[in-house]
Design an enzyme around this catalytic site. Structure first.
Site, PDB file in Angstrom:
ATOM      1  N   LYS A 119       0.857  -1.191   0.000  1.00  0.00           N
ATOM      2  CA  LYS A 119       0.000   0.000   0.000  1.00  0.00           C
ATOM      3  C   LYS A 119       0.885   1.230   0.000  1.00  0.00           C
ATOM      4  CE  LYS A 119      -4.481   0.791   0.293  1.00  0.00           C
ATOM      5  NZ  LYS A 119      -5.530  -0.180  -0.048  1.00  0.00           N
TER       6      LYS A 119
HETATM    7  N1  GLU Z   1      -7.314  -0.031  -3.180  1.00  0.00           N
HETATM    8  C1  GLU Z   1      -8.092  -1.205  -3.388  1.00  0.00           C
HETATM    9  C2  GLU Z   1      -8.162  -2.041  -2.124  1.00  0.00           C
HETATM   10  O1  GLU Z   1      -7.983  -1.546  -1.041  1.00  0.00           O
HETATM   11  C3  GLU Z   1      -7.644  -1.993  -4.625  1.00  0.00           C
HETATM   12  C4  GLU Z   1      -6.262  -2.529  -4.593  1.00  0.00           C
HETATM   13  C5  GLU Z   1      -5.822  -3.165  -5.897  1.00  0.00           C
HETATM   14  O2  GLU Z   1      -6.626  -3.337  -6.788  1.00  0.00           O
HETATM   15  O3  GLU Z   1      -4.639  -3.496  -5.975  1.00  0.00           O
HETATM   16  O4  GLU Z   1      -8.483  -3.203  -2.159  1.00  0.00           O
END
Ligand code: GLU
Length: 429
Positions: A119
């Site tokens: 993240k």
């Molecule tokens: N930000 C989204 C989540 O928290 C998607 C992450 C992604 O597709 O890699 O799941």
């Protein structure tokens, strides 16, 4: 030898209920204990693999340079490249990004896609920045992370306050450095640049697929099911719209500042149109105004928090009136609230399953980019449904077999999968 687990459990005693990394760790510890996870695996899996911090200089429209603080946390690579979004927010911090990266690891494991977790975040106020400033911020952040991201290393995606345009800039910046176009470095791109059909709607659609399964436990049909949605962005707005189209009675919805309620059901396309035009739900005709706080306590069959962390805490959990809680957001419920919800008999579809539709279609996007062959939208949606329904059923069986609540079951299932792969690979120590 000292038992590291006992030390860690002690460390989190009397902890801050609203610290997301502590919340994640508390649940991790409980699941690890129930699984009897051995001390070596426990020590490796409960911490991130890498925490990268960058200072990003950006030439602002005034001509001056402003330096922004950014992060990328790569939590785990045991099952594949790190995967997860990047959020832009004034209050994003390292503990939040660490928690979110771990949740990505567990989420990918719950739906069994071959990724680890990551993240990113940048401390900034995107509402007060111009398009040009956001582009320069995104490009320089990407350049700072150039050695750490890539289709086989770490694949970012959108999250709060980032979108398809942000992903296009990252893809372009990465490609300029690589000197050829690398579409698979990010997901959630515009369809014209290697994005997947259905990706934008995937998180909201995944929430609905989970709710479709959960209501069967209560002998409900969509037409007989009232739904309250917190949030009206990519997850809440789209989720509400899809549920409305599927026959659900959406009785409440909110945006950042305000909420609306009509027990007879809201005309969601009209509500979203109003929101787009007025940038607020305030004064929406034909519904009562409710605060975001009161919205969560409305009587309904399904409550789906699709905004941000720490919305359901020890302060308000007791006042929830839903049968089913479908967590569209990451970390909307604190561990203290979990206990209360469990006592009240509320059925929780935990975030690491409920909102996994987004990363599932991100996986499909990554596969399509690498194949250079793109699927029709109906196929994307059908494969998403298959994945979500299978994962829901697997989780329900797992919870029954181990006689634990669904949150604990989700962590146990995920940790078990990551532990199995880590054990097989061996720890290079
Ligand atoms: N930000 C989204 C989540 O928290 C998607 C992450 C992604 O597709 O890699 O799941």
């Amino acid at each position: 030898m000292a038992n590291p687990m006992a030390d860690e459990v002690r460390r989190f005693k009397g902890s801050d209920e609203k610290n997301p990394f502590e919340a994640m760790s508390e649940r991790f510890d409980r699941a690890a204990q129930l699984l009897g996870l051995d001390a070596d695996l426990y020590a490796v899996m409960r911490v991130p693999s890498r925490e990268i911090k960058v200072y990003v200089p950006v030439r602002m429209d005034t001509g001056h340079i402003q330096v922004f603080e950014g992060f990328r946390v790569q939590h785990n690579f045991a099952r594949g490249p790190a995967k997860g979004g990047i959020r832009y927010a004034p209050d994003v911090n390292i503990d939040e990004v660490k928690a979110l990266s771990a949740w990505m690891t567990w989420k990918c494991a719950v739906v069994n896609v071959p990724f680890g977790g990551g993240k990113g975040g940048i401390i900034c106020n995107p509402q007060q920045m111009s398009e040009g400033e956001l582009e320069r911020l995104t490009r320089r952040y990407t350049a700072e992370l150039i050695d750490f991201i890539g289709p086989d290393k770490d694949v970012p995606a959108p999250d709060m306050n980032t979108n398809e345009q942000t992903m296009a800039w990252i893809m372009d910046t990465y490609s300029m450095h690589a000197r050829h176009t690398v579409t698979a470095v990010v997901t959630g791109k515009p369809v014209a640049l290697g994005g997947s059909l259905g990706r934008r709607e995937a998180t909201g659609r995944g929430v609905m697929f989970c709710v479709n399964e959960a209501i069967k436990r209560y002998d409900l049909t969509p037409e007989k099911t009232s739904v309250v949605v917190q949030g009206s962005g990519n997850v809440g707005g789209i989720g509400a719209l899809l549920m409305h189209e599927h026959g659900y009675k959406v009785v409440g919805i909110s945006d950042i500042g305000s909420g609306i309620y009509n027990p007879a059901g809201l005309d969601i396309p009209n509500v979203l149109e109003y929101l787009k035009k007025n940038r607020t739900l305030e004064a929406y005709p034909g519904a009562d105004a409710v605060s975001n706080k009161d919205l969560l306590e409305l009587p309904c069959d399904v409550l789906t928090p699709c905004a941000t962390e720490n919305q359901i805490t020890s302060e308000n959990a007791d006042r929830l009136k839903c049968k089913i809680l479908a967590e569209g957001a990451n970390g909307p419920t604190t561990p203290k609230a979990d206990k209360i919800l469990h006592e009240k008999g509320i059925f929780v579809i935990p975030d690491i399953l409920a909102n996994a539709g987004g990363v599932t279609v991100s996986y499909f996007e990554w596969v399509q980019d690498r194949m250079g062959y793109f699927w029709p939208e109906a196929q994307v949606n059908a494969r998403l449904e298959e994945k979500m329904v299978a994962s829901f059923s697997e989780l329900s069986h797992y919870a029954g077999k181990h006689d634990v609540d669904t949150r604990t079951a989700a962590y146990m299932l995920a940790i078990d999968r990551v532990a199995f792969d880590t054990r097989m690979r061996g720890i290079y120590a």
